[in-house]
Design a protein around this motif. Structure first.
Motif, mmCIF file in Angstrom:
data_model
loop_
_atom_site.group_PDB
_atom_site.id
_atom_site.type_symbol
_atom_site.label_atom_id
_atom_site.label_comp_id
_atom_site.label_asym_id
_atom_site.label_seq_id
_atom_site.Cartn_x
_atom_site.Cartn_y
_atom_site.Cartn_z
ATOM 1 N N SER A 126 -2.375 8.164 -0.861
ATOM 2 C CA SER A 126 -1.462 7.125 -0.402
ATOM 3 C C SER A 126 -0.292 6.957 -1.372
ATOM 4 O O SER A 126 0.858 6.789 -0.960
ATOM 5 N N VAL A 127 -0.599 7.020 -2.649
ATOM 6 C CA VAL A 127 0.453 6.920 -3.661
ATOM 7 C C VAL A 127 1.370 8.136 -3.606
ATOM 8 O O VAL A 127 2.603 8.006 -3.658
ATOM 9 N N SER A 179 -6.862 6.835 -1.774
ATOM 10 C CA SER A 179 -5.943 5.985 -2.525
ATOM 11 C C SER A 179 -4.901 6.819 -3.258
ATOM 12 O O SER A 179 -3.715 6.465 -3.291
ATOM 13 N N ILE A 223 -0.613 -8.375 6.352
ATOM 14 C CA ILE A 223 -0.017 -7.907 5.099
ATOM 15 C C ILE A 223 1.258 -8.646 4.753
ATOM 16 O O ILE A 223 1.343 -9.311 3.727
ATOM 17 N N PHE A 269 2.867 -2.471 -3.803
ATOM 18 C CA PHE A 269 2.921 -1.859 -2.489
ATOM 19 C C PHE A 269 1.527 -1.544 -1.946
ATOM 20 O O PHE A 269 1.250 -1.728 -0.761
ATOM 21 N N GLU A 270 0.680 -1.087 -2.835
ATOM 22 C CA GLU A 270 -0.673 -0.715 -2.412
ATOM 23 C C GLU A 270 -1.639 -1.895 -2.436
ATOM 24 O O GLU A 270 -2.799 -1.763 -2.039
ATOM 25 N N HIS A 271 -1.161 -3.000 -2.959
ATOM 26 C CA HIS A 271 -2.016 -4.180 -3.076
ATOM 27 C C HIS A 271 -3.248 -3.925 -3.924
ATOM 28 O O HIS A 271 -4.373 -4.245 -3.524
ATOM 29 N N VAL A 272 -3.020 -3.340 -5.059
ATOM 30 C CA VAL A 272 -4.084 -3.221 -6.049
ATOM 31 C C VAL A 272 -3.590 -3.837 -7.351
ATOM 32 O O VAL A 272 -2.384 -4.052 -7.527
ATOM 33 N N LEU A 328 -6.079 1.018 5.062
ATOM 34 C CA LEU A 328 -6.361 1.060 3.628
ATOM 35 C C LEU A 328 -5.983 -0.259 2.966
ATOM 36 O O LEU A 328 -6.782 -0.885 2.274
ATOM 37 N N VAL A 329 -4.772 -0.688 3.178
ATOM 38 C CA VAL A 329 -4.259 -1.878 2.497
ATOM 39 C C VAL A 329 -4.910 -3.151 3.030
ATOM 40 O O VAL A 329 -5.336 -4.013 2.254
ATOM 41 N N SER A 330 -5.025 -3.257 4.351
ATOM 42 C CA SER A 330 -5.553 -4.514 4.875
ATOM 43 C C SER A 330 -7.035 -4.666 4.566
ATOM 44 O O SER A 330 -7.516 -5.786 4.400
ATOM 45 N N ARG A 382 -3.150 4.747 8.826
ATOM 46 C CA ARG A 382 -3.902 4.998 7.596
ATOM 47 C C ARG A 382 -3.571 3.951 6.544
ATOM 48 O O ARG A 382 -4.447 3.329 5.964
ATOM 49 N N ARG A 383 -2.291 3.734 6.333
ATOM 50 C CA ARG A 383 -1.899 2.751 5.319
ATOM 51 C C ARG A 383 -2.323 1.335 5.711
ATOM 52 O O ARG A 383 -2.783 0.564 4.873
ATOM 53 N N LEU A 384 -2.153 1.004 6.976
ATOM 54 C CA LEU A 384 -2.569 -0.322 7.433
ATOM 55 C C LEU A 384 -4.035 -0.574 7.126
ATOM 56 O O LEU A 384 -4.396 -1.620 6.581
ATOM 57 N N TRP A 444 -9.304 -17.413 5.137
ATOM 58 C CA TRP A 444 -8.018 -16.751 4.994
ATOM 59 C C TRP A 444 -7.628 -16.027 6.281
ATOM 60 O O TRP A 444 -6.530 -16.200 6.812
ATOM 61 N N ARG A 479 -8.352 -3.709 1.772
ATOM 62 C CA ARG A 479 -8.333 -4.198 0.394
ATOM 63 C C ARG A 479 -8.080 -5.696 0.354
ATOM 64 O O ARG A 479 -8.773 -6.444 -0.326
ATOM 65 N N ILE A 480 -7.062 -6.123 1.088
ATOM 66 C CA ILE A 480 -6.725 -7.538 1.109
ATOM 67 C C ILE A 480 -7.892 -8.347 1.649
ATOM 68 O O ILE A 480 -8.269 -9.376 1.091
#
Lengths: 162, 162
Positions: free
Chosen positions: A56-57, A53, A158, A75-78, B35-37, B31-33, B130, B39-40
């Motif tokens: 990523s930032v 994490s 997303i 952007f990071e969805h946190v 990580l973020v997805s 990686r970002r996909l 969802w 989380r969602i």
DNA sequence: TATTGTTATACTCTATAACTATA
DNA sequence: TATAGTTATAGAGTATAACAATA
């Protein structure tokens, strides 16, 4: 490459108890894929000092130049507190800098420090090593498919989300 | 559908400092996909009483009938202590049952209880709501692509890993 | 001695609620 | 009053190391 065809009688949410249509099946597979592969990725992407994490930032800041905690959280969805904590650790480690925002005293300007920049640039090779080796092994054609799949998943999960 | 072509002079890991070839680019996006997805997905998949990870175990048990902590840990790609904890919480909640393994006293036989079965069957509709709505919105053709993409990602990231 | 599982310990990740400061 | 950010609190997720029981 035909666009869509939002129809088909097969997509009805069949009655409870029955419960396993085509979409449900895909949902289940996708759920497991994301859950498991994000675990694997985290374990391969975290180094001793910078977690997935956090990295990523850093990577985002390296591209964008600067940002704010709120924008980064979006952007990071946190949630905002989570981003506060991530930034706190990165600042402690001397990888980012928090400064007063010019023009709006409520906001905070976040930028990469010199060491932070180094972590992104130098770390990329090692950090993504595992993922890159997977992609290398997949071969050019599958990589092309993966590129399209990545974009499609991003749109579906997303960007398009309500 | 041609298999591969493990060649091409374009895939060299170009020198550090330069550092942004085609594979690196894809690795970053993937990686970002993930990580973020993830989380969602977690936030949308967790209910008040059963988390995403817990549900994943329940769903597997519902299909397989029974398992052991070790096998479940392997399947979910978590370490044994993590699975012990997950099973502990599920057992507390009365959703799974741990019993002596017939034939091997070291192992533990994990099965779903009646309430646990209910959680899986009844919860599926709401829990995956969802994700299913995202997939419905995508349309049949994109779902087909997503099906292939899911399989490809699983092969690339999970099954094929060293 | 090797395998299976658990306990102990120590992090990170994550969210909601309450608070502070600025607009 | 609304917005940006932080602090406080609490719980889930995760791993490694040490331990117990069985094979």
């Amino acid at each position: 490459m035909t666009p869509q065809g939002e129809d088909g009688p097969s997509v009805g949410v069949d009655g409870p108890g029955e419960g396993h249509d085509e979409v449900t099946e895909l949902a289940g597979e996708l759920r497991r894929l994301l859950l498991v592969s994000s675990r694997i990725l985290r374990s391969h992407t975290a180094s001793e000092d910078v977690s997935a994490s956090q990295y990523s930032v850093l990577a985002y800041l390296q591209r964008s130049g600067e940002s704010t905690p709120g924008a980064l959280a979006d952007f990071e969805h946190v949630s905002p507190p989570v981003m506060t904590r991530i930034l706190g650790r990165l600042e402690e480690a001397g990888l980012v800098r928090r400064a007063a925002h010019p023009g709006d005293g409520r906001q905070v300007r976040v930028t990469l420090t010199e060491p932070g920049e180094q972590v992104v640039l130098q770390g990329r090779a090692e950090r993504d090593a595992w993922l890159r080796s997977r992609l290398q092994a997949a071969g050019p054609e599958e990589r092309e498919t993966l590129r399209e799949a990545t974009a499609l998943l991003r749109r579906t999960l997303i960007e398009r989300r309500d």
